[in-house]
Each structure stands twice: as C-alpha cells, then as structure tokens.
Scaffold this motif. Structure first.
Motif, PDB file in Angstrom:
ATOM      1  N   ARG A  34      44.080  40.076  44.921  1.00 52.03           N
ATOM      2  CA  ARG A  34      45.379  40.106  45.602  1.00 52.03           C
ATOM      3  C   ARG A  34      45.230  40.670  47.014  1.00 52.03           C
ATOM      4  NH1 ARG A  34      47.688  42.870  42.006  1.00 52.03           N
ATOM      5  NH2 ARG A  34      48.276  41.106  40.696  1.00 52.03           N
ATOM      6  N   PHE A  35      44.451  41.733  47.135  1.00 52.18           N
ATOM      7  CA  PHE A  35      44.219  42.326  48.456  1.00 52.18           C
ATOM      8  C   PHE A  35      43.488  41.356  49.374  1.00 52.18           C
ATOM      9  CE2 PHE A  35      41.112  44.434  51.229  1.00 52.18           C
ATOM     10  CZ  PHE A  35      41.959  45.129  52.066  1.00 52.18           C
ATOM     11  N   GLN A  93      41.698  32.332  48.398  1.00 53.98           N
ATOM     12  CA  GLN A  93      42.939  31.841  47.804  1.00 53.98           C
ATOM     13  C   GLN A  93      42.881  32.067  46.303  1.00 53.98           C
ATOM     14  OE1 GLN A  93      44.006  27.784  48.720  1.00 53.98           O
ATOM     15  NE2 GLN A  93      45.364  27.628  46.949  1.00 53.98           N
ATOM     16  N   ARG A  94      43.875  32.772  45.777  1.00 54.26           N
ATOM     17  CA  ARG A  94      43.916  32.992  44.333  1.00 54.26           C
ATOM     18  C   ARG A  94      44.369  31.732  43.607  1.00 54.26           C
ATOM     19  NH1 ARG A  94      47.633  37.587  42.664  1.00 54.26           N
ATOM     20  NH2 ARG A  94      48.835  36.909  44.478  1.00 54.26           N
ATOM     21  N   ARG A 121      41.980  41.853  39.554  1.00 58.95           N
ATOM     22  CA  ARG A 121      43.203  41.178  40.012  1.00 58.95           C
ATOM     23  C   ARG A 121      43.743  41.827  41.282  1.00 58.95           C
ATOM     24  NH1 ARG A 121      45.112  37.429  36.568  1.00 58.95           N
ATOM     25  NH2 ARG A 121      44.356  37.480  34.397  1.00 58.95           N
ATOM     26  N   ASN A 122      43.696  43.155  41.328  1.00 55.73           N
ATOM     27  CA  ASN A 122      44.145  43.856  42.540  1.00 55.73           C
ATOM     28  C   ASN A 122      43.240  43.531  43.725  1.00 55.73           C
ATOM     29  OD1 ASN A 122      46.333  45.124  41.341  1.00 55.73           O
ATOM     30  ND2 ASN A 122      45.155  46.947  40.767  1.00 55.73           N
ATOM     31  N   ALA A 153      39.694  32.761  41.791  1.00 58.34           N
ATOM     32  CA  ALA A 153      39.940  32.538  43.215  1.00 58.34           C
ATOM     33  C   ALA A 153      38.977  31.479  43.731  1.00 58.34           C
ATOM     34  CB  ALA A 153      39.756  33.840  44.003  1.00 58.34           C
ATOM     35  N   GLU A 201      43.341  38.150  49.264  1.00 57.64           N
ATOM     36  CA  GLU A 201      44.209  37.034  49.658  1.00 57.64           C
ATOM     37  C   GLU A 201      45.163  37.470  50.763  1.00 57.64           C
ATOM     38  OE1 GLU A 201      46.452  33.543  47.300  1.00 57.64           O
ATOM     39  OE2 GLU A 201      47.293  35.538  46.909  1.00 57.64           O
ATOM     40  N   SER A 202      45.679  38.703  50.676  1.00 58.78           N
ATOM     41  CA  SER A 202      46.583  39.211  51.723  1.00 58.78           C
ATOM     42  C   SER A 202      45.870  39.340  53.059  1.00 58.78           C
ATOM     43  CB  SER A 202      47.161  40.563  51.305  1.00 58.78           C
ATOM     44  OG  SER A 202      46.188  41.602  51.388  1.00 58.78           O
TER      45      SER A 202
END
Length: 250
Positions: free
Chosen positions: A39-40, A48-49, A35-36, A54, A42-43
């Motif tokens: 998230r990274f 895209q999550r 998940r991390n 994703a 996507e940033s």
C-alpha cells in the motif's frame, strides 16, 4: 523507503509481478505487514497493487546519453557555465553522470588545481582534458546508456571520498516528492555522492521541474543550490526559495 521496501522493488524488477504469500516467505514478515508495504509503495508510485499481490509499473524506454546530449543543449551549456563558478581552488568535487554535467565538464575552470571524482566514463574523459584537474574514476558495473558505473563497488569508492561539493544531474524535481531518478542503481550512486559531500548543487534544466520518476534520491530540503534556466515558472521558482533552496537562473 526502508530496506524491505527496496527488496520488494528488486524482486518486482526481476519477476515483474509478485504475490503476497511469496513475499511473506522471502521477507519473513506477516501478511498484514506485506499488505501495508504494498500500500505504501503504491502511494509512492512504485508499483500497482492487484488482487493477492502487485505488478511492476510500465517502464518508459530509457533515452541514451547521445540522444540526451542534443536536447536543450544551449540551456545546458549556460547551466554548466554558471555551475563552474562554484568550484574553488584545491577542492574535491563529485561530478555526476548525464548531459548537463557534461556541459560543466567541458567548461571546468582552468586557473587553479582541484580534484574531480566521478562514476561516469565520458565525464572522466572530458574532465581529463583539463591539465589542472586531477580526475578520479570509481569502479563498478557499466550502465552503457549513460556511460556510468553503478553497483556496490561504485558506491564503496564514492564513500571513501570526502568532497566539498557534488554537482548532481537528475530526472525529476517535484515540490512534494523531491529529487527522483528513472533508474534505481543510478539513484543509489547519487545518494552516495550526496552523503559524502558538504554541499549539494543540482544542475537541472526547467523541463525537469514538476516531474516524478521511479527512484527517490533526496528531499528538496537537502539541496543547497539549483541551477536551471529561465523556463522555470515563477510559482515553482518561488516555492523553491520558500523551501530554503538557492535558485540560480542561467
């Protein structure tokens, strides 16, 4: 990005979507770690999550080399002319792929001998027209749209060479994200050239400024010189200077 992030992107490139449970099994890490990672990524605008996983970001259609060659042609010719002044007698230089590098290859200096190493077929053929240039073409898998050789063999061939300078072409130059490329395998070839060269000289017309693409290549702090055209904004120009990058307006 680390190796696990790159693996996630490779899986996405093949499958177009992934779920967290599958990534847990393939990468042998915990669900919170996945998940991390997502998230990274996507940033970083890499995916895209969605709920439980994703999806791959939509890709723009890749422009062929022949189409790129006629865009901003006069600017590229001036950039190439300015770039050739950096080549010195007896040096070994990397020549990247792309239409701006072709503008340099067409105008290589003729008064002395030097070595040119490239992973691009069209660049090798053009540079080979200069009798004073010893041209070395690395192997690899052909990316036909840019007439460029990519993959592990290309990277290995590049890493076996020490170059004084690399003349780099690129898709985007952004003050925050740095130098980015629209194709991950081309980005890997560029990274290998940067790692094996003493000086990084970026050839980029002003339309590339402020653009961000799929694959990271290097931060702006690792670029020594950017050669561009007068279309660059004064603010962007000054920001590059403040970061320690030499900027030449061709």
């Amino acid at each position: 990005m680390d190796e696990r992030h790159q693996k996630i992107l490779e899986i996405l490139d093949e499958e177009k979507s992934v779920d967290i449970h599958y990534l847990k099994q393939v990468l042998a890490v915990s669900e919170p770690t996945i998940r991390n990672d997502l998230r990274f990524l996507e940033s970083e605008n890499k995916l895209q999550r969605i709920h439980g996983g994703a999806i791959q970001l939509p890709k723009t259609k890749e422009v062929s080399y022949s189409q790129r060659a006629v865009v901003r042609q006069s600017e590229k010719e001036r950039i190439g002319r300015a770039a050739r002044e950096f080549i010195q007698k007896g040096e070994t230089v990397f020549l990247d792929a792309g239409s701006t590098i072709m503008a340099l290859a067409e105008q290589l200096p003729s008064g002395f001998e030097f070595n040119a190493v490239t992973a691009a077929l069209h660049i090798a053929l053009e540079a080979g027209k200069h009798p004073n240039v010893s041209v070395h073409l690395v192997g690899g898998m052909l990316r036909s749209s840019l007439q460029e050789l990519i993959g592990p063999k290309a990277i290995q061939g590049i890493r076996e060479v020490h170059a004084h300078k690399v003349f780099l072409s690129i898709s985007g130059v952004d003050l925050a994200k740095g130098i980015t490329e629209n194709h991950v395998f081309s980005a890997e070839v560029k990274k290998a050239m940067v790692e094996s060269a003493d000086q990084v000289i970026l050839l980029a017309d002003s339309s590339k400024m402020g653009k961000v693409y799929f694959a990271d290549v290097l931060p702006l702090t690792e670029v020594d010189v950017i050669i561009t055209d007068s279309g660059i904004s004064p603010e962007f120009h000054q920001s590059l200077l403040d970061m320690g990058v030499e900027v030449i307006i061709a």
